[in-house]
Design a protein around this motif. Structure first.
Motif, PDB file in Angstrom:
ATOM      1  N   MET A 198    -117.576  44.102 -37.000  1.00 54.25           N
ATOM      2  CA  MET A 198    -117.472  44.475 -35.537  1.00 54.25           C
ATOM      3  C   MET A 198    -116.375  45.462 -35.449  1.00 54.25           C
ATOM      4  O   MET A 198    -115.572  44.705 -36.924  1.00 54.25           O
ATOM      5  CB  MET A 198    -117.495  43.652 -34.334  1.00 54.25           C
ATOM      6  CG  MET A 198    -116.250  42.452 -34.651  1.00 54.25           C
ATOM      7  SD  MET A 198    -116.213  40.730 -33.470  1.00 54.25           S
ATOM      8  CE  MET A 198    -114.816  42.641 -31.681  1.00 54.25           C
ATOM      9  N   VAL A 236    -112.707  44.801 -33.671  1.00 53.61           N
ATOM     10  CA  VAL A 236    -111.667  44.547 -32.405  1.00 53.61           C
ATOM     11  C   VAL A 236    -110.995  45.261 -31.742  1.00 53.61           C
ATOM     12  O   VAL A 236    -110.029  45.948 -32.217  1.00 53.61           O
ATOM     13  CB  VAL A 236    -111.382  42.919 -33.085  1.00 53.61           C
ATOM     14  CG1 VAL A 236    -110.635  42.574 -31.874  1.00 53.61           C
ATOM     15  CG2 VAL A 236    -112.054  42.667 -34.001  1.00 53.61           C
ATOM     16  N   ASN A 237    -110.894  45.383 -30.687  1.00 56.29           N
ATOM     17  CA  ASN A 237    -109.910  46.161 -30.342  1.00 56.29           C
ATOM     18  C   ASN A 237    -108.716  45.449 -29.930  1.00 56.29           C
ATOM     19  O   ASN A 237    -108.275  43.802 -29.806  1.00 56.29           O
ATOM     20  CB  ASN A 237    -110.243  46.854 -28.946  1.00 56.29           C
ATOM     21  CG  ASN A 237    -109.352  47.227 -28.032  1.00 56.29           C
ATOM     22  OD1 ASN A 237    -108.754  48.532 -28.257  1.00 56.29           O
ATOM     23  ND2 ASN A 237    -109.543  47.398 -26.944  1.00 56.29           N
ATOM     24  N   THR A 275    -116.964  40.142 -15.749  1.00 55.60           N
ATOM     25  CA  THR A 275    -117.607  40.506 -15.822  1.00 55.60           C
ATOM     26  C   THR A 275    -117.073  41.986 -16.102  1.00 55.60           C
ATOM     27  O   THR A 275    -117.219  43.383 -16.286  1.00 55.60           O
ATOM     28  CB  THR A 275    -118.938  40.831 -15.819  1.00 55.60           C
ATOM     29  OG1 THR A 275    -119.033  40.492 -14.557  1.00 55.60           O
ATOM     30  CG2 THR A 275    -119.320  39.148 -15.888  1.00 55.60           C
ATOM     31  N   GLU A 303    -110.805  43.905 -17.882  1.00 57.16           N
ATOM     32  CA  GLU A 303    -110.178  42.890 -19.147  1.00 57.16           C
ATOM     33  C   GLU A 303    -110.018  42.188 -19.751  1.00 57.16           C
ATOM     34  O   GLU A 303    -108.889  41.850 -18.850  1.00 57.16           O
ATOM     35  CB  GLU A 303    -109.386  44.382 -19.029  1.00 57.16           C
ATOM     36  CG  GLU A 303    -108.504  44.856 -20.540  1.00 57.16           C
ATOM     37  CD  GLU A 303    -108.010  45.878 -20.910  1.00 57.16           C
ATOM     38  OE1 GLU A 303    -107.126  45.805 -22.139  1.00 57.16           O
ATOM     39  OE2 GLU A 303    -107.304  46.234 -19.756  1.00 57.16           O
ATOM     40  N   ALA A 333    -112.493  36.521 -30.093  1.00 56.29           N
ATOM     41  CA  ALA A 333    -113.155  37.341 -29.688  1.00 56.29           C
ATOM     42  C   ALA A 333    -114.505  38.681 -30.377  1.00 56.29           C
ATOM     43  O   ALA A 333    -115.279  39.006 -30.131  1.00 56.29           O
ATOM     44  CB  ALA A 333    -111.874  38.915 -30.000  1.00 56.29           C
ATOM     45  N   GLU A 334    -114.954  37.805 -31.695  1.00 54.78           N
ATOM     46  CA  GLU A 334    -115.925  37.922 -32.328  1.00 54.78           C
ATOM     47  C   GLU A 334    -116.888  37.530 -32.385  1.00 54.78           C
ATOM     48  O   GLU A 334    -118.227  38.090 -31.973  1.00 54.78           O
ATOM     49  CB  GLU A 334    -115.678  37.535 -33.664  1.00 54.78           C
ATOM     50  CG  GLU A 334    -114.605  38.840 -34.634  1.00 54.78           C
ATOM     51  CD  GLU A 334    -114.220  38.193 -36.166  1.00 54.78           C
ATOM     52  OE1 GLU A 334    -115.475  37.021 -36.400  1.00 54.78           O
ATOM     53  OE2 GLU A 334    -113.884  38.559 -36.872  1.00 54.78           O
ATOM     54  N   ASP A 383    -117.932  38.869 -28.907  1.00 52.10           N
ATOM     55  CA  ASP A 383    -118.736  40.534 -28.980  1.00 52.10           C
ATOM     56  C   ASP A 383    -120.069  40.109 -29.258  1.00 52.10           C
ATOM     57  O   ASP A 383    -121.135  41.023 -28.944  1.00 52.10           O
ATOM     58  CB  ASP A 383    -118.191  40.885 -30.653  1.00 52.10           C
ATOM     59  CG  ASP A 383    -118.628  42.695 -30.718  1.00 52.10           C
ATOM     60  OD1 ASP A 383    -118.815  43.235 -30.100  1.00 52.10           O
ATOM     61  OD2 ASP A 383    -119.116  42.639 -31.604  1.00 52.10           O
ATOM     62  N   GLY A 409    -122.206  39.778 -26.579  1.00 47.35           N
ATOM     63  CA  GLY A 409    -121.854  41.681 -25.042  1.00 47.35           C
ATOM     64  C   GLY A 409    -120.744  41.345 -24.562  1.00 47.35           C
ATOM     65  O   GLY A 409    -120.974  41.565 -23.343  1.00 47.35           O
ATOM     66  N   SER A 469    -117.352  42.720 -24.042  1.00 44.66           N
ATOM     67  CA  SER A 469    -115.952  43.569 -24.899  1.00 44.66           C
ATOM     68  C   SER A 469    -114.723  42.692 -24.349  1.00 44.66           C
ATOM     69  O   SER A 469    -114.433  42.167 -23.204  1.00 44.66           O
ATOM     70  CB  SER A 469    -115.668  44.386 -23.951  1.00 44.66           C
ATOM     71  OG  SER A 469    -114.580  45.317 -24.737  1.00 44.66           O
ATOM     72  N   SER A 470    -113.690  42.303 -25.401  1.00 46.28           N
ATOM     73  CA  SER A 470    -112.691  41.898 -25.110  1.00 46.28           C
ATOM     74  C   SER A 470    -111.274  42.207 -25.995  1.00 46.28           C
ATOM     75  O   SER A 470    -112.172  43.010 -27.054  1.00 46.28           O
ATOM     76  CB  SER A 470    -112.562  40.817 -25.870  1.00 46.28           C
ATOM     77  OG  SER A 470    -112.881  39.785 -26.976  1.00 46.28           O
ATOM     78  N   SER A 471    -109.955  42.396 -25.955  1.00 48.89           N
ATOM     79  CA  SER A 471    -108.794  42.979 -26.777  1.00 48.89           C
ATOM     80  C   SER A 471    -108.337  41.313 -27.741  1.00 48.89           C
ATOM     81  O   SER A 471    -108.625  40.644 -26.786  1.00 48.89           O
ATOM     82  CB  SER A 471    -107.880  43.787 -26.495  1.00 48.89           C
ATOM     83  OG  SER A 471    -108.851  44.957 -25.599  1.00 48.89           O
TER      84      SER A 471
END
Length: 377
Positions: free
Chosen positions: A1, A3-4, A65, A68, A83-84, A87, A90, A92-94
């Protein structure tokens, strides 16, 4: 993945723009309660990362949901792990690049004042509540209360077409490492500090200079000194328009005088400063302090932290319009609050008595500032 990754600069923009953000802070509970990223429209969930080693299922129903999500830890590694996991589920995160360490060290630059003689910039250390300044006039720059990230001031001066020639520290700081000596060594600028603060290295004593004049700038060392927060605290009055108040006057309070374990004695100095020296300054003078407690409360409509002295007098009427005995009682009540972490060691470094490498300085500075006395509600 992939990561943002968001930087401290990007998070600061979200704070200033009052954006919504959900922060999953995976540090220990005590660290989170002591110090976190603060935003007017931020929501928080604090779960230590070691409780999520087997996955994020226990908290999945607590995560939004429709917002951010930013995962935050001390130095980045733990937030990457979480964060992984998100992910994989399912979600999404930063993460915050560099973690809370980078948040502590970021400086946000903004212009606060400009006329035909000078341009003034404020550097907001958002993660610490510390403020520093640059005054530019005809190719010369004066830096007020610099943090230790000295390259940033030199770069800012260069961007403004100036060279750092003058550096002043309003007092011996207790909650962060001063960059004054480092910046002077790097640029060859004159560095001014009160001799009474007890620094052991070479500097120019402010006691010998009622005024510092260069180009179109007249910086007055206010009545030589404005003691209270420390015995050698000074304020700087520039061109009779701007008061760089150090830790003497804040937008929402006054500098706490108890860090030298002489609460009553230093509080009397602070009272005399407020009621004799500051009382003579006009209401329309713009006060630019050395710290702030809350961006939401103290950042003005122009996007910088500061206010006219008249507004500050109204806002803190209980401190600016009271008897000496009531003032001292108020200060003593506030003095029971938690002191800045590691302040004695930080003072020793700023005095030049001990040295520290970058890693040690980072460790000592982690956490919020606690330099103000606020009026009792």
């Amino acid at each position: 993945m992939t990561v943002n990754i968001l930087t401290a600069k990007q998070i600061t923009e979200k704070v200033l723009n009052k954006e919504s953000l959900f922060i999953l802070d995976v540090r220990n509970e005590t660290d989170f309660n002591d110090w976190k990223i603060e935003g007017e429209n931020f929501e928080y969930l604090n779960i230590p990362y070691f409780e999520l080693i087997d996955g994020i299922e226990p908290i999945q129903d607590k995560l939004p949901t429709d917002k951010e999500i930013l995962v935050v830890c001390a130095k980045e590694g733990s937030s990457m792990m979480v964060a992984e996991f998100l992910d994989e589920a399912g979600i999404s995160s930063s993460i915050l690049e560099g973690g809370m360490k980078s948040w502590s060290e970021f400086l946000h630059k903004t212009k606060v004042y400009e006329d035909q003689d000078i341009t003034v910039y404020q550097f907001v250390r958002v993660g610490k509540g510390c403020l520093s300044y640059m005054v530019v006039s005809d190719g010369e720059a004066l830096i007020v209360d610099p943090a230790r990230f000295v390259e940033q001031y030199e770069a800012a001066a260069l961007e403004a077409g100036a060279k750092v020639k003058h550096i002043v520290d309003s007092h011996l700081h207790a909650d962060h490492i001063s960059g004054g000596k480092m910046l002077a060594d790097m640029t060859g600028a004159d560095y001014y500090l009160m001799k009474s603060e007890g620094a052991t290295f070479d500097f120019i004593p402010l006691e010998d200079h009622e005024k510092i004049v260069f180009n179109n700038v007249t910086l007055e060392v206010l009545a030589v000194k404005t003691p209270g927060h420390t015995p050698g605290s000074v304020s700087f009055f520039v061109n009779n328009k701007l008061l760089f108040s150090g830790d003497t006057i804040f937008v929402s309070g006054l500098g706490r005088p108890d860090l030298g374990n002489k609460v009553r004695e230093w509080a009397k100095d602070l009272y005399n400063t407020v009621y004799s020296k500051v009382s003579e300054i006009a209401d329309d003078v713009i006060v630019l302090p050395g710290h702030y407690a809350s961006l939401d409360d103290e950042m003005n409509a122009s996007g910088f932290i500061g206010a006219t002295l008249g507004d500050i007098r109204k806002r803190n009427e209980k401190m600016f319009n009271t008897s000496e005995e009531e003032f001292l009682d108020q200060v003593e009540k506030s003095a029971s609050s938690v002191k800045p972490p590691n302040f004695e060691e930080i003072v020793s470094i700023n005095r030049g008595m001990v040295s520290a490498d970058v890693e040690k300085m980072q460790e000592l500075e982690i956490g919020p500032n606690r330099c103000a006395v606020h009026h009792a509600e």
